[in-house]
Design an enzyme around this catalytic site. Structure first.
Site: not given
Ligand SMILES: [Zn+2]
Length: 413
Positions: A94, A96, A263, A282
């Site tokens: 994933q 962000h 990560h 994701r």
């Protein structure tokens, strides 16, 4: 100051025993305890001793709870979310979004009429989600793209003929654009091509490990690739393990993950502090919603070495008292506190007088907190909420030592 009760998220990758053990209980829990949430995120706000949610308490009295400066900067919302995370199996691959990407993505999904809690929703709020993770046990992670020249060497070392065109792509352009091209090629590959390439790569990992042994510098990353390959058969995300830095955190060591950092947490128990957001894009290793084009939009393809932050001094001993993890996040600051019998007055939550709220989380021993004549004792996994209107907190160990984490809003922007 009052006790703050976390909400529990029981994701399938969570451990049944890690948090129970931290609490000193040998019996595993009935359901996986994946994450404890200590914040005011509308998705799962923590609960105060009087039964009110922290979100409701802040909404009722934003200035008293958060202080005027935080209300002004963050629109009356607690800017951070503190968690304990206990992973028994790998979490999804994933990244962000940045604040701009989150605002734009949230508005786009609103216009498209996708419900905020829909399974295929990417942006559940308008906030970015930088995060810091600090290990409580040995903690394994993949994070950030490795320097491409080293990755070419990893791909070549496997000696897999099917991988050679991919190694050649990165060899010809060993930079950000080469990584973007290779990752995009992989993650958008038809399943039939994945089904040919992935088994060949995993066989290559087995051959390499058999020939070179456990002490080889590539052993950890190849073992992780095999483990993820076993947990997620046929998932193209497994190949990403070959592109990312494989990181082992020891207890007390921390890793900062800014926006766009790809990560995957693999195993271990950790404290995590992040901007108050639930925005995750994701790229595989999960039964949850995967949105590859959106992930590609936010990813940072800079190759880099990763240096964990350590709470130890040059001689390897833990820094006594309060250790602040050095990072520049506008929304949060995390420190680790080693309390002894000698009371320690926690320095102001800003420069000088406290001007924001704080959350104190005990993770070892028993901590005694004193604030404005009130006393609160915390055992492992228990936490306290200190509103901005309260004075400074004094902390000591009930006996021996206690270990705590402290989340505050930084004032030194
Ligand atoms: Zn994350």
């Amino acid at each position: 100051m009052e006790q703050l009760f976390p909400t529990v998220r029981s994701y399938a990758w969570g451990s049944r025993s890690a948090l129970a053990q931290l609490r000193g209980d040998d019996r595993p829990s009935a359901h996986p305890e994946a994450e404890l949430w200590l914040g005011a995120h509308p998705g799962d706000p923590a609960v105060l001793a009087d039964g009110r949610s922290l979100l409701a308490a802040i909404d009722d009295d934003p200035v008293g709870q958060l202080g005027p400066a935080v209300v002004e900067r963050f629109g009356g919302q607690l800017p951070f979310l503190l968690k304990i995370l206990a992973a028994e199996e790998p979490l999804s691959l994933q990244a962000h979004p940045s604040k701009t990407q989150a605002e734009e993505g949230f508005d786009r999904e609103q216009r498209a009429g996708i419900a905020v809690d829909a399974q295929d929703r990417n942006y559940r709020d308008r906030n970015h989600k930088p995060e810091i993770v600090v290990a409580l046990t040995d903690f394994e992670a993949l994070a950030g793209f490795r320097c491409p020249v080293q990755t070419v060497a990893v791909l070549e070392a496997l000696g897999v003929p099917e991988l050679e065109p991919h190694a050649a792509l990165l060899r010809g352009q060993p930079d950000e654009e080469g990584l973007r091209a290779l990752f995009t090629t992989w993650i958008t590959m038809p399943q039939s091509a994945v089904d040919q390439l992935l088994p060949a790569v995993l066989d290559g990992c087995v051959r390499y490990l058999t020939a070179n042994g456990a002490d080889d510098p590539l052993a950890t990353v190849l073992r992780s690739t095999l483990e993820i390959g076993e947990a997620y058969p046929g998932d193209v995300g497994v190949l990403s393990a070959l592109l990312l830095n494989r990181i082992d955190l020891r207890p007390g060591e921390g890793l900062y993950l800014p926006a766009g950092n790809l990560h995957a947490y693999l195993r271990g128990t950790a404290v995590e502090l992040m901007a108050s957001s639930d925005n995750v894009l994701r790229g595989g290793l999960t039964p949850k919603h995967v949105d590859v084009p959106e992930l590609l939009r936010v990813l940072d393809f800079h190759g880099m070495d990763v240096d964990p932050m350590t709470d130890r001094d040059g001689s390897g001993a833990p820094v006594p008292g309060e250790y602040v993890y050095p990072l520049h996040a506008a929304d949060f600051r995390l420190s680790r506190i080693r309390a002894t019998a000698e009371p320690l007055t926690l320095p102001g939550r800003g420069a000088g007088a406290p001007d924001g709220p704080e959350v104190l989380l005990c993770v070892g021993g028993r901590a005694v907190l004193e604030c404005d004549g009130r006393t609160q004792v915390l055992g492992p996994t228990e936490a306290a909420w200190v509103p901005a209107a309260d004075g400074a907190v004094r902390v000591r160990a009930e006996d021996g030592q206690a270990l705590l984490f402290r989340a505050v809003v930084p004032t030194d922007r």
